[in-house]
Design a protein around this motif. Structure first.
Motif, PDB file in Angstrom:
ATOM      1  N   PRO A  25       0.851  -1.195   0.000  1.00  0.00           N
ATOM      2  CA  PRO A  25       0.000   0.000   0.000  1.00  0.00           C
ATOM      3  C   PRO A  25       0.892   1.253   0.000  1.00  0.00           C
ATOM      4  O   PRO A  25       2.103   1.151   0.250  1.00  0.00           O
ATOM      5  CB  PRO A  25      -0.782  -0.111   1.315  1.00  0.00           C
ATOM      6  CG  PRO A  25      -0.681  -1.544   1.719  1.00  0.00           C
ATOM      7  CD  PRO A  25       0.646  -2.022   1.184  1.00  0.00           C
ATOM      8  N   PRO A  26       0.338   2.422  -0.241  1.00  0.00           N
ATOM      9  CA  PRO A  26       1.143   3.648  -0.213  1.00  0.00           C
ATOM     10  C   PRO A  26       1.942   3.764   1.089  1.00  0.00           C
ATOM     11  O   PRO A  26       1.403   3.560   2.183  1.00  0.00           O
ATOM     12  CB  PRO A  26       0.096   4.761  -0.311  1.00  0.00           C
ATOM     13  CG  PRO A  26      -1.035   4.123  -1.060  1.00  0.00           C
ATOM     14  CD  PRO A  26      -1.065   2.693  -0.574  1.00  0.00           C
ATOM     15  N   GLY A  48       3.849   0.724  -9.879  1.00  0.00           N
ATOM     16  CA  GLY A  48       4.362   1.721  -8.949  1.00  0.00           C
ATOM     17  C   GLY A  48       5.880   1.784  -8.921  1.00  0.00           C
ATOM     18  O   GLY A  48       6.551   1.477  -9.901  1.00  0.00           O
ATOM     19  N   THR A  49       6.400   2.173  -7.759  1.00  0.00           N
ATOM     20  CA  THR A  49       7.845   2.305  -7.560  1.00  0.00           C
ATOM     21  C   THR A  49       8.239   1.615  -6.265  1.00  0.00           C
ATOM     22  O   THR A  49       7.537   1.712  -5.246  1.00  0.00           O
ATOM     23  CB  THR A  49       8.270   3.784  -7.495  1.00  0.00           C
ATOM     24  OG1 THR A  49       7.487   4.459  -6.514  1.00  0.00           O
ATOM     25  CG2 THR A  49       8.109   4.472  -8.838  1.00  0.00           C
ATOM     26  N   THR A  85       1.467   7.900  -1.917  1.00  0.00           N
ATOM     27  CA  THR A  85       0.090   8.072  -2.398  1.00  0.00           C
ATOM     28  C   THR A  85      -0.403   6.956  -3.317  1.00  0.00           C
ATOM     29  O   THR A  85      -1.615   6.798  -3.476  1.00  0.00           O
ATOM     30  CB  THR A  85      -0.042   9.414  -3.165  1.00  0.00           C
ATOM     31  OG1 THR A  85       0.879   9.415  -4.263  1.00  0.00           O
ATOM     32  CG2 THR A  85       0.252  10.594  -2.245  1.00  0.00           C
ATOM     33  N   GLU A  86       0.504   6.192  -3.945  1.00  0.00           N
ATOM     34  CA  GLU A  86       0.111   5.152  -4.897  1.00  0.00           C
ATOM     35  C   GLU A  86       0.586   3.781  -4.424  1.00  0.00           C
ATOM     36  O   GLU A  86       1.688   3.671  -3.884  1.00  0.00           O
ATOM     37  CB  GLU A  86       0.705   5.436  -6.280  1.00  0.00           C
ATOM     38  CG  GLU A  86       0.268   6.740  -6.895  1.00  0.00           C
ATOM     39  CD  GLU A  86      -1.209   6.777  -7.217  1.00  0.00           C
ATOM     40  OE1 GLU A  86      -1.750   5.726  -7.607  1.00  0.00           O
ATOM     41  OE2 GLU A  86      -1.821   7.859  -7.077  1.00  0.00           O
ATOM     42  N   PRO A  87      -0.189   2.730  -4.641  1.00  0.00           N
ATOM     43  CA  PRO A  87       0.276   1.383  -4.285  1.00  0.00           C
ATOM     44  C   PRO A  87       1.365   0.922  -5.258  1.00  0.00           C
ATOM     45  O   PRO A  87       1.552   1.500  -6.334  1.00  0.00           O
ATOM     46  CB  PRO A  87      -0.978   0.519  -4.431  1.00  0.00           C
ATOM     47  CG  PRO A  87      -1.843   1.257  -5.387  1.00  0.00           C
ATOM     48  CD  PRO A  87      -1.540   2.712  -5.198  1.00  0.00           C
ATOM     49  N   SER A  88       2.086  -0.119  -4.858  1.00  0.00           N
ATOM     50  CA  SER A  88       3.092  -0.719  -5.737  1.00  0.00           C
ATOM     51  C   SER A  88       3.096  -2.229  -5.518  1.00  0.00           C
ATOM     52  O   SER A  88       2.596  -2.722  -4.498  1.00  0.00           O
ATOM     53  CB  SER A  88       4.485  -0.135  -5.468  1.00  0.00           C
ATOM     54  OG  SER A  88       4.907  -0.436  -4.160  1.00  0.00           O
TER      55      SER A  88
END
Length: 113
Positions: A25-26, A48-49, A85-88
């Motif tokens: 998750p973020p 994501g990263t 803010t973004e999942p990976s």
């Protein structure tokens, strides 16, 4: 970490291939850890990263579509989502001794290095 594939290697006696998907998750991260002593690992960022540090190498950020590897006996000091803010997610492919059932041991676990 979810196992998505596992099979004995028919041409390498005593070895198996295990693939796992790791979702972050973020802002999430894994504890520093070691993998089974026999494990060679290829990791591919699915989305994501991912920020990763293996042994004493400098931390690196890997983006979707990029990959890295870990040699047997490596210390995975950092594995985390580089975004707040973004999942990976990543796909980790282990080539490991068939007898090694435990793939990942957090540093804080009893008996870890």
């Amino acid at each position: 970490m979810k196992v998505v594939f596992e099979h004995a290697l028919p041409n390498v006696e005593g070895k198996r291939l295990v693939s796992v998907v790791v979702n972050y998750p973020p802002g999430a991260k894994s504890l520093p850890h070691h993998h089974a002593a026999s494990a060679f690992i290829y990791a591919y960022v699915l989305s994501g990263t991912i920020r990763s540090q293996v042994d004493n190498d400098a931390p690196k950020v890997y983006h979707q579509g990029e990959a890295f590897y870990e040699m047997p006996g490596s210390h995975h000091r950092m594995s985390e989502n580089a975004s707040k803010t973004e999942p990976s997610s990543l796909l980790a492919v282990f080539v490991v001794d068939a007898k090694d059932d435990v793939l990942t041991t957090p540093d804080s676990a009893p008996g870890s290095r």
